[in-house]
Design a protein around this motif. Sequence first.
Motif, mmCIF file in Angstrom:
data_model
loop_
_atom_site.group_PDB
_atom_site.id
_atom_site.type_symbol
_atom_site.label_atom_id
_atom_site.label_comp_id
_atom_site.label_asym_id
_atom_site.label_seq_id
_atom_site.Cartn_x
_atom_site.Cartn_y
_atom_site.Cartn_z
ATOM 1 N N LEU A 730 0.819 -1.210 0.000
ATOM 2 C CA LEU A 730 0.000 0.000 0.000
ATOM 3 C C LEU A 730 0.854 1.261 0.000
ATOM 4 O O LEU A 730 0.444 2.285 -0.552
ATOM 5 C CB LEU A 730 -0.939 -0.001 1.216
ATOM 6 N N HIS A 731 2.033 1.207 0.586
ATOM 7 C CA HIS A 731 2.907 2.381 0.598
ATOM 8 C C HIS A 731 3.273 2.787 -0.829
ATOM 9 O O HIS A 731 3.210 3.972 -1.196
ATOM 10 C CB HIS A 731 4.167 2.074 1.412
ATOM 11 N N ASP A 732 3.582 1.786 -1.640
ATOM 12 C CA ASP A 732 3.949 2.085 -3.025
ATOM 13 C C ASP A 732 2.743 2.601 -3.814
ATOM 14 O O ASP A 732 2.852 3.559 -4.598
ATOM 15 C CB ASP A 732 4.505 0.827 -3.694
ATOM 16 N N LEU A 733 1.574 1.978 -3.621
ATOM 17 C CA LEU A 733 0.391 2.405 -4.358
ATOM 18 C C LEU A 733 -0.005 3.834 -3.985
ATOM 19 O O LEU A 733 -0.361 4.635 -4.853
ATOM 20 C CB LEU A 733 -0.772 1.458 -4.081
ATOM 21 N N THR A 765 -4.805 -7.979 -4.027
ATOM 22 C CA THR A 765 -5.862 -7.264 -4.742
ATOM 23 C C THR A 765 -5.397 -6.989 -6.163
ATOM 24 O O THR A 765 -4.290 -7.362 -6.560
ATOM 25 C CB THR A 765 -6.199 -5.947 -4.008
ATOM 26 N N ASP A 766 -6.262 -6.334 -6.919
ATOM 27 C CA ASP A 766 -5.892 -5.853 -8.252
ATOM 28 C C ASP A 766 -5.281 -4.472 -8.049
ATOM 29 O O ASP A 766 -5.983 -3.486 -7.808
ATOM 30 C CB ASP A 766 -7.127 -5.786 -9.141
ATOM 31 N N LEU A 770 -7.154 -0.707 -7.691
ATOM 32 C CA LEU A 770 -7.061 0.027 -6.431
ATOM 33 C C LEU A 770 -6.367 1.368 -6.636
ATOM 34 O O LEU A 770 -6.757 2.385 -6.054
ATOM 35 C CB LEU A 770 -6.318 -0.813 -5.389
ATOM 36 N N LEU A 771 -5.306 1.364 -7.480
ATOM 37 C CA LEU A 771 -4.621 2.617 -7.770
ATOM 38 C C LEU A 771 -5.568 3.611 -8.428
ATOM 39 O O LEU A 771 -5.522 4.813 -8.143
ATOM 40 C CB LEU A 771 -3.418 2.342 -8.690
ATOM 41 N N GLN A 772 -6.462 3.116 -9.300
ATOM 42 C CA GLN A 772 -7.442 3.985 -9.950
ATOM 43 C C GLN A 772 -8.342 4.658 -8.910
ATOM 44 O O GLN A 772 -8.657 5.851 -9.021
ATOM 45 C CB GLN A 772 -8.279 3.148 -10.929
ATOM 46 N N GLU A 848 -18.004 0.969 -7.860
ATOM 47 C CA GLU A 848 -18.125 -0.307 -8.564
ATOM 48 C C GLU A 848 -16.825 -1.101 -8.481
ATOM 49 O O GLU A 848 -16.849 -2.332 -8.366
ATOM 50 C CB GLU A 848 -18.527 -0.068 -10.015
ATOM 51 N N ILE A 849 -15.694 -0.401 -8.526
ATOM 52 C CA ILE A 849 -14.403 -1.107 -8.406
ATOM 53 C C ILE A 849 -14.290 -1.767 -7.045
ATOM 54 O O ILE A 849 -13.904 -2.940 -6.924
ATOM 55 C CB ILE A 849 -13.230 -0.128 -8.643
#
Length: 883
Positions: A730-733, A765-766, A770-772, A848-849
């Motif tokens: 998550l830190h990178d994302l 996760t995808d 998640l980044l989106q 929706e994501i």
Amino acid sequence: MPFEALLATCLAYVALMFGVAYAADRAAARGHVRWLDHPLVYTLSLSVYCSAWTFYGAVGYASRSGLEFATIYLGPTLVFTAAWWGLRRLVRVARMHHVTSVADLISARFGKSNRLAAIVTLIAVIASTPYIALQLQSVRLSFEVFATNAPNGPDTGAMGGTALWVAAGLALFTILFGTRNLAADERHHGVVTAIALEAVVKLLAFVALGVFVVWGLADGPGDMLDRIARTAADPAVAEGWLLKPDRWTALILVSAAAILTLPRMFQVMVVEAADEERLHVAGWAFPAYLFIMSLFVLPIAVMGRELLPAGSDPDLYVLTLPAAAGQDMLALLVFLGGFSAATSMVVMCAIAVATMVSNHWLVPAWLALRRIPAPDETDDLRGFVLNARRMAILAVVAAGWVYHEASGGAAALAAMGLVAFTGMAQVLPAMLGGLLWRGANRKGAYAGIGSGLILWMALIFLPSVGVGGDLPVPAGVDPWTAAVALSLSLNTLAFVGMSIFGFPDPVERLQGLSFVSAVEPIRHSRMLRADDRSEPLLAMARRVWGPDAALRYFQAEARAQGKTGYLPDLTPRFLTRLERRLAGSIGSATAHAMIDRVAGGVALTVADLLQVADEAQRAKEETQRLEAAQAELTRTARQLRQANDKLTALSVQKDAFLGQISHELRTPMTSVRAFSEILKDPTLTPEERGRFAGIIHDEAGRLTRLLDDLLDLSVLESGRAQLTVTVANLHDLIGRALTAASATRPERGFLIDRDLPAEHLGVITDADRLLQVLINVISNARKYCDAAHPVLIIRVRRPESGGAVIDIVDNGSGIDSGRQSLIFEKFARLNDPARAGGAGLGLAICREIMLTLGGEISYLPGQGGAAFRIQLPARPPSGSLPD
């Protein structure tokens, strides 16, 4: 003021009361009862509690005993403010059983015993007779005040028959408007409306006199308080003005009991109530009325003591003060107020006591002296009951007049108010016990009421009229207080003791269940020869109600059973309704006896009792089921309203979205077409061609992104989206999302508050999806945060259930509470389209994501700014993974 003018005014006032009562009865007959049913009319009718003893006597009481007069108002106030729910229950039970009087209530509760009702009626007659005499005396004395102060000198000859004429007029009024209907439980609209008007008159009169005393005779409230303090310090009255806790307690208890048990109060509060909801208003309005009536009592008493000659009657201060000051019109208004207080009490008391005498003395005696006639006999029981009630009214009012004449206006009448209160208070233990305790029975009620009657007669009533002496008590103990405590204590002990050691019969047990649980009673007396008893019952009903009314009732009951003709089956439910309907005319005990005698009833058995108990339990369960269904319907209706409101808002958003989409699609398409036309010009330089081709490229990219968003949202909503699930940090994302979103409003310097160690969480996760989501939420914060020095706070934690929670909070003004439920909808916009610069699909796509990922995105209110929480599961659901 000339005595003739006073008499003419009085006659005009009486004519007005007759006119009001007649108009109200006519309106009720035409069905125009909306204004007659107003809770204010009901509340004002309760002012019949304030009789002449209260209007005149409260001032005299205050002049002798100081603030002790207030106890007469405190008792009813406590009942209406602290126990109004109990009054509602009393009204509900009484109307359920078609109760016609306090004696009928006691009779209906304890096995429909007419002997018990006859004893309560005896107490009411004994207590009411001198009390009515007191009202007649107050009217006579008020006339004498004007006759004595007449301009041509005292005119005592005109006063000879005042009490007789007043008694005759009130008896006529009561007969005309109080016995128009046979059903004693039906409301007397004319009488009640007239009494409501009289309540206004006596309130205005007393307030006008109080204002005159405080601001006309005294120099305002401050001066009045000083005068009261000086009077209280006067050795001549100091001992009488001392507060005695034991006497105060007894007076408050007795006055509280009176509001429940006095015949006239039971009549207006219970019998005349359209429904129990009247008490919502009366619960505060009636105590307010009593407070206003008591507000000026002490000032009038003190000022009368100071200004009027020594030896003046304190009970008449309310009349002699304005008369001595030359305020003839004010004195006339006060006279009308006292006249209203006296007449309203006599009218309602006569109606209530006459109903009790008719239903529990005259009608049972008449039925006992003769056999129930055969069905073909046509004697008119209806006519006898009405005539019995009219004769009882004449007898009750005449007894009051005879007592007045025999006593010669003795001073003993001044105490008759409290004597009547304590007499009817002897009914209170049986009344409350019957409503609250299923174990209470007839033997207990006999013992309690009988012992209370004997002690009241010996210790209070007879000494009040000069027969016998006060109860011998130790020094320092008030004899009246001791008599009240002794009579009520022994009454209660006898009632409880005999109820404990006695056993109620089946009818009592059924009535006890109905009264205590406030459920509909079911008559379950088994009928002999039930197949041929319907016609005798119809014949009996015709004698009570008249032929047409009885035929209509029986035909309606037969039709409700699916039968033709006029003879329904003698089911328990039909017999219950018939008995209750008859009880409203002739009393519950007489109705019960007549049905049993005509229909050949036999005693209940234990099996019958158990069957009725089962029916009551089923009825209770059905009621609970219906209440639950009603609650569910209410909840569903509320949800439908909310959904409709949401759909309406979304429809508005949709219209705005379609307009925005049209604009968003038209703008790049127009640019592409326009610059394509320009590129066709052969004279363009290479630099110009390159610049225009770049614009076409950018607009095409913008158009592609919009179409991609729409397509992406369509795929997500249809459930066809395929995930690429990997392990991500998550830190990178979050770092990548901040870098990508920095292009949004780059001119603003955002302070980013992160907890870097906590962000190092691995999630399954995808990562691209998640980044989106992260980019969209952070970009929105950069767009809409309106703080002068914007700050973006990002916090990550892992819950006990696994997965991860990401909170993204800015320090702006946040989102309005009314729009928070719409921000994740496809057509919702945080701002106007011009400021947003997008189509308003970002948060809808994010939602929706997250649903596809098995998580959730939500808005957190109350964080001081716009705050979003992204919740990730330990891993996406298996249904969203590729095969």
